[in-house]
Design a protein around this motif. Sequence first.
Motif, PDB file in Angstrom:
ATOM      1  N   VAL A 109      49.185  34.348  35.345  1.00 20.37           N
ATOM      2  CA  VAL A 109      49.759  33.765  34.140  1.00 20.37           C
ATOM      3  C   VAL A 109      48.609  33.402  33.208  1.00 20.37           C
ATOM      4  N   ALA A 110      48.637  33.952  32.003  1.00 22.42           N
ATOM      5  CA  ALA A 110      47.611  33.674  30.988  1.00 22.42           C
ATOM      6  C   ALA A 110      46.210  33.954  31.517  1.00 22.42           C
ATOM      7  N   GLY A 111      46.065  35.016  32.304  1.00 21.04           N
ATOM      8  CA  GLY A 111      44.762  35.397  32.822  1.00 21.04           C
ATOM      9  C   GLY A 111      44.283  34.590  34.009  1.00 21.04           C
TER      10      GLY A 111
END
Length: 166
Positions: free
Chosen positions: A90-92
């Motif tokens: 999630v989000a890198g």
Amino acid sequence: MHTTPADSPARDSRPPVAQAALGVGIVVQNARGRVLLGMRHGGTWELPGGKVDPTHESIAEAAVRELREETGLEVGVDDVTVFAMLHDVVAGINRVSMAAAVTLESGSPRVTEPHLISAWEWTALDALPERMFGPSAQVLAAWRPDLAIEHPPAHRLAIATTAADA
């Protein structure tokens, strides 16, 4: 030209930049087979759980602590079964959620963190809500794949709980 270990540059001694979050989601089942779900203020339902303290906790210890902190329910570390590891991004950030389960013969959950959860409810497996917090849906789907719970994609690694399971 080959290099030898003596010729190799020294490894960087700085700790790596954090790139993962480790949490635990707990399937709490009562004697009637219902599971405990909390209503988040954002309108989704979730299992009890949270982050593992990186300084001193095992996964089972984190499950015991999170369950007590969030619901007031008390269980022992030996009552917790850690059954899967789930991984998504999630989000890198790599998110690793450990899936745990515990069965309670009795107990009434309390809302102990009203800024996060407005209510705890025992929910029948055939009445699970559609709006689930992603990691909770992943844990429930790993626990009972036959329930066909919609969830964000995740890699799943089953964990042997006894020597016979290994």
